[in-house]
Design an enzyme around this catalytic site. Sequence first.
Site, PDB file in Angstrom:
ATOM      1  N   ARG A 121       0.866  -1.184   0.000  1.00  0.00           N
ATOM      2  CA  ARG A 121       0.000   0.000   0.000  1.00  0.00           C
ATOM      3  C   ARG A 121       0.897   1.226   0.000  1.00  0.00           C
ATOM      4  O   ARG A 121       1.763   1.362   0.867  1.00  0.00           O
ATOM      5  CB  ARG A 121      -0.886  -0.018   1.245  1.00  0.00           C
ATOM      6  CG  ARG A 121      -1.836   1.169   1.391  1.00  0.00           C
ATOM      7  CD  ARG A 121      -2.715   0.952   2.625  1.00  0.00           C
ATOM      8  NE  ARG A 121      -3.740   1.960   2.773  1.00  0.00           N
ATOM      9  CZ  ARG A 121      -3.584   3.089   3.472  1.00  0.00           C
ATOM     10  NH1 ARG A 121      -2.435   3.338   4.072  1.00  0.00           N
ATOM     11  NH2 ARG A 121      -4.582   3.938   3.570  1.00  0.00           N
TER      12      ARG A 121
ATOM     13  N   SER B 112     -12.897  -3.376   1.077  1.00  0.00           N
ATOM     14  CA  SER B 112     -13.090  -2.819   2.421  1.00  0.00           C
ATOM     15  C   SER B 112     -14.567  -2.573   2.686  1.00  0.00           C
ATOM     16  O   SER B 112     -15.270  -2.005   1.850  1.00  0.00           O
ATOM     17  CB  SER B 112     -12.360  -1.483   2.558  1.00  0.00           C
ATOM     18  OG  SER B 112     -10.986  -1.654   2.357  1.00  0.00           O
TER      19      SER B 112
ATOM     20  N   LYS C 174      -4.296   5.616   8.652  1.00  0.00           N
ATOM     21  CA  LYS C 174      -5.091   5.916   7.456  1.00  0.00           C
ATOM     22  C   LYS C 174      -5.778   7.252   7.646  1.00  0.00           C
ATOM     23  O   LYS C 174      -6.533   7.434   8.601  1.00  0.00           O
ATOM     24  CB  LYS C 174      -6.131   4.824   7.210  1.00  0.00           C
ATOM     25  CG  LYS C 174      -6.987   5.046   5.964  1.00  0.00           C
ATOM     26  CD  LYS C 174      -8.014   3.927   5.826  1.00  0.00           C
ATOM     27  CE  LYS C 174      -9.074   4.231   4.799  1.00  0.00           C
ATOM     28  NZ  LYS C 174      -8.658   3.996   3.434  1.00  0.00           N
TER      29      LYS C 174
HETATM   30  N1  TZP Z   1      -7.931   0.784   6.454  1.00  0.00           N
HETATM   31  C1  TZP Z   1      -8.711   0.923   7.518  1.00  0.00           C
HETATM   32  S1  TZP Z   1      -7.804   1.214   8.921  1.00  0.00           S
HETATM   33  C2  TZP Z   1      -6.344   1.141   8.061  1.00  0.00           C
HETATM   34  C3  TZP Z   1      -6.601   0.901   6.727  1.00  0.00           C
HETATM   35  C4  TZP Z   1      -5.590   0.772   5.671  1.00  0.00           C
HETATM   36  C5  TZP Z   1      -5.010   1.347   8.697  1.00  0.00           C
HETATM   37  C6  TZP Z   1      -4.622   0.249   9.621  1.00  0.00           C
HETATM   38  O1  TZP Z   1      -3.364   0.554  10.194  1.00  0.00           O
HETATM   39  P1  TZP Z   1      -3.026   0.225  11.718  1.00  0.00           P
HETATM   40  O2  TZP Z   1      -1.682   0.876  11.958  1.00  0.00           O
HETATM   41  O3  TZP Z   1      -2.926  -1.257  11.820  1.00  0.00           O
HETATM   42  O4  TZP Z   1      -4.103   0.829  12.558  1.00  0.00           O
HETATM   43 MG    MG Z   2      -8.218   2.566  -1.174  1.00  0.00          MG
END
Ligand code: TZP
Ligand code: MG
Length: 204
Positions: free
Chosen positions: A39, A108, A137
């Site tokens: 990502r 998602s 995010k």
């Molecule tokens: N999508 C929803 S939360 C997230 C993504 C890509 C980030 C998750 O990162 P972390 O550091 O595990 O909370």
């Molecule tokens: Mg996306």
Amino acid sequence: MPFDLSLYLITDAELCAGIGLEKTVEAAVQGGITMVQLRDKHASDEHMIAQAKRLKAVLAGSGVPLIINDRLVVAAESGADGLHVGQSDTAVQEARQTLGSNAIIGLSINTLTQLQDAPLELLDYVGLGPVFATASKQDHAQPIGFEGLAQLASASQLPCVAIGGLKAEHAARVKAAGADGSAVISAICGQPDPRLAAQAFHSP
Ligand code: TZP
Ligand code: MG
């Protein structure tokens, strides 16, 4: 390619800057991660394709699939094993058409409505969350907590992985809520020892 959502590492190049992405992924595989998602919200497609090829080399022989976040062209041209899309990314229909029936495609999901509207027959898994608010995010959707996770997991007919603020100490509750595993960025990326950080999810 068969896949296992038990511990799904999502990479963040900035957080991994210390030892780098390849070393982070290599160590995390030794620690027992079962999926990797590349990502990168800032890199060019070309840069991501090159990075994906390097990660495929790291993962060779491990049985751990490489999924690309969001960028269909990167998934199609890098030899990756699949694509993960958000609600406002490339349509699942287009992704399946381009990548074919063997690709692993995930979507998602934050709400029951999104789950009901998802083209389940074209998907391999869903990501449910965020469970908690997270700094990893920007502009993430409303956190769903373990109650929301349990609701979505029980309504999902597909394998599902929980995401958002998850740490090793949550692994048992994630499973108890009905998800197949945890997807994490910061619990592994940028940790002093990504191998131990991954292992902690298996024996918290
Ligand atoms: N999508 C929803 S939360 C997230 C993504 C890509 C980030 C998750 O990162 P972390 O550091 O595990 O909370
Ligand atoms: Mg996306």
